[in-house]
Design a protein around this motif. Structure first.
Motif, PDB file in Angstrom:
ATOM      1  N   GLN A  27       0.722  -1.328   0.090  1.00 37.15           N
ATOM      2  CA  GLN A  27      -0.041  -0.154   0.071  1.00 37.15           C
ATOM      3  C   GLN A  27       0.861   1.278   0.006  1.00 37.15           C
ATOM      4  O   GLN A  27       0.313   2.530   0.043  1.00 37.15           O
ATOM      5  CB  GLN A  27      -0.744  -0.063   1.337  1.00 37.15           C
ATOM      6  CG  GLN A  27      -2.059  -1.019   1.163  1.00 37.15           C
ATOM      7  CD  GLN A  27      -2.900  -0.926   2.239  1.00 37.15           C
ATOM      8  OE1 GLN A  27      -2.571  -0.188   3.289  1.00 37.15           O
ATOM      9  NE2 GLN A  27      -4.025  -1.673   2.379  1.00 37.15           N
ATOM     10  N   GLU A 193      -4.765  -6.358  -0.772  1.00 33.69           N
ATOM     11  CA  GLU A 193      -3.346  -6.972  -1.054  1.00 33.69           C
ATOM     12  C   GLU A 193      -3.073  -8.241  -0.635  1.00 33.69           C
ATOM     13  O   GLU A 193      -1.922  -8.689  -1.068  1.00 33.69           O
ATOM     14  CB  GLU A 193      -2.617  -5.955  -0.626  1.00 33.69           C
ATOM     15  CG  GLU A 193      -2.777  -4.503  -1.291  1.00 33.69           C
ATOM     16  CD  GLU A 193      -3.543  -3.856  -0.808  1.00 33.69           C
ATOM     17  OE1 GLU A 193      -4.018  -3.828   0.357  1.00 33.69           O
ATOM     18  OE2 GLU A 193      -3.960  -2.703  -1.319  1.00 33.69           O
ATOM     19  N   SER A 275      -6.004   4.040   5.937  1.00 36.38           N
ATOM     20  CA  SER A 275      -5.877   2.484   5.847  1.00 36.38           C
ATOM     21  C   SER A 275      -6.397   1.904   7.300  1.00 36.38           C
ATOM     22  O   SER A 275      -6.336   0.498   7.328  1.00 36.38           O
ATOM     23  CB  SER A 275      -4.320   2.275   5.562  1.00 36.38           C
ATOM     24  OG  SER A 275      -3.890   2.712   4.328  1.00 36.38           O
TER      25      SER A 275
END
Length: 276
Positions: A27, A193, A275
């Motif tokens: 990220q 991810e 996040s």
């Protein structure tokens, strides 16, 4: 002249960063340019592939780190320090030494890492917490803390995987408090991810045992369901999804996280803040 490295990711061994921070790095969570440093790189440990001799094992593990760093487009540097069995440790002693400075290699690691960090524009050190009490992880954590304090550099800590998966949240908190009573956890949602993280872990062919992947999955999962009620957890559909995730490569829509510990995340960009 100092180089322009802003974040230094410190890994005791090849694979520790991939195991513990593989999703967060995908990220671009930390400010770059970033450098991954692996401390203990002389090894005779290759549980997944039969390789004769420490020299060949060390070379292959080094190349695994190089490929991982290339995939994530971060810089990489390897120190040449020996892992515990090559320093005379028994299996039991590796996890029994609670005094990192008692190991003669401690001072060498400190000077090598300190020299590297002082040669850069480093703003952030990313250190293992030392979960699991592996002597190399404890040495690395202690050295990182010392260097951060001496040079007034911010430091954050990642939860060492696979070891973190074997501990309760309370045990992890106790370790965090032993580093600093001010440390607080920051969860990073790595759900989009996660499969990519697992594929990158597989680069470490000498180390990536299936059981380790399952333990890494279980930790990401329990961080995601930490605040769910027992009623939510035992719903048959949820149980099926969790088991499918843990024991197959099926992609299921369940929240997955990594966690770092910090005393303040000032300076993180908007992407990082979102996040959590």
């Amino acid at each position: 002249m100092k180089n322009e490295i802003r974040t230094i990711l410190v890994s005791p061994h090849s694979d520790d960063i991939a195991f513990s921070l593989g999703g967060t790095l995908l990220q671009d969570f930390f400010r770059g340019p970033s450098l991954m440093v692996t401390i203990f790189t002389k090894s005779n440990f290759s549980p997944c592939i039969k390789i004769p001799g420490s020299e060949k094992i060390s070379k292959i593990r080094h190349l695994e780190d190089v490929e991982f760093a290339d995939r994530l487009e971060i810089k990489f540097q390897s120190f040449g320090f020996s892992e515990p069995p090559l320093r005379g440790y028994s299996r039991r002693d590796i996890f029994a030494n609670n005094d990192p400075a008692s190991d003669p290699i401690y001072t060498k690691v400190y000077h090598a890492l300190s020299k590297l960090i002082k040669s850069s524009e480093c703003e952030l050190i990313v250190s293992p917490m030392g979960l699991g009490n592996h002597i190399d992880h404890i040495i690395t954590c202690n050295v990182c803390c010392r260097i951060a304090r001496e040079n007034n550099i911010r430091i954050v800590f990642y939860e060492d995987l696979h070891y973190a998966s074997q501990l309760t949240f309370k045990q992890i908190k106790v370790r965090a408090n032993s580093i600093s009573p001010d440390l607080q956890p920051w969860r990073i949602n790595i759900t989009p991810e996660f499969n990519h993280k697992i594929e990158n872990i597989k680069l470490y062919k000498t180390q990536a045992r299936r059981i380790f992947q399952t333990m890494i999955k279980s930790h990401a999962l329990r961080l995601g369901i930490e605040n769910k009620s027992l009623r939510e957890l035992v719903v048959p559909d949820n149980l099926f999804k969790y088991l499918l995730f843990l024991f197959t490569n099926k992609c299921v829509q369940i929240p997955l996280y990594e966690r770092i510990w910090h005393t303040g995340m000032e300076g993180q960009d908007e992407h990082s803040a979102n996040s959590t």
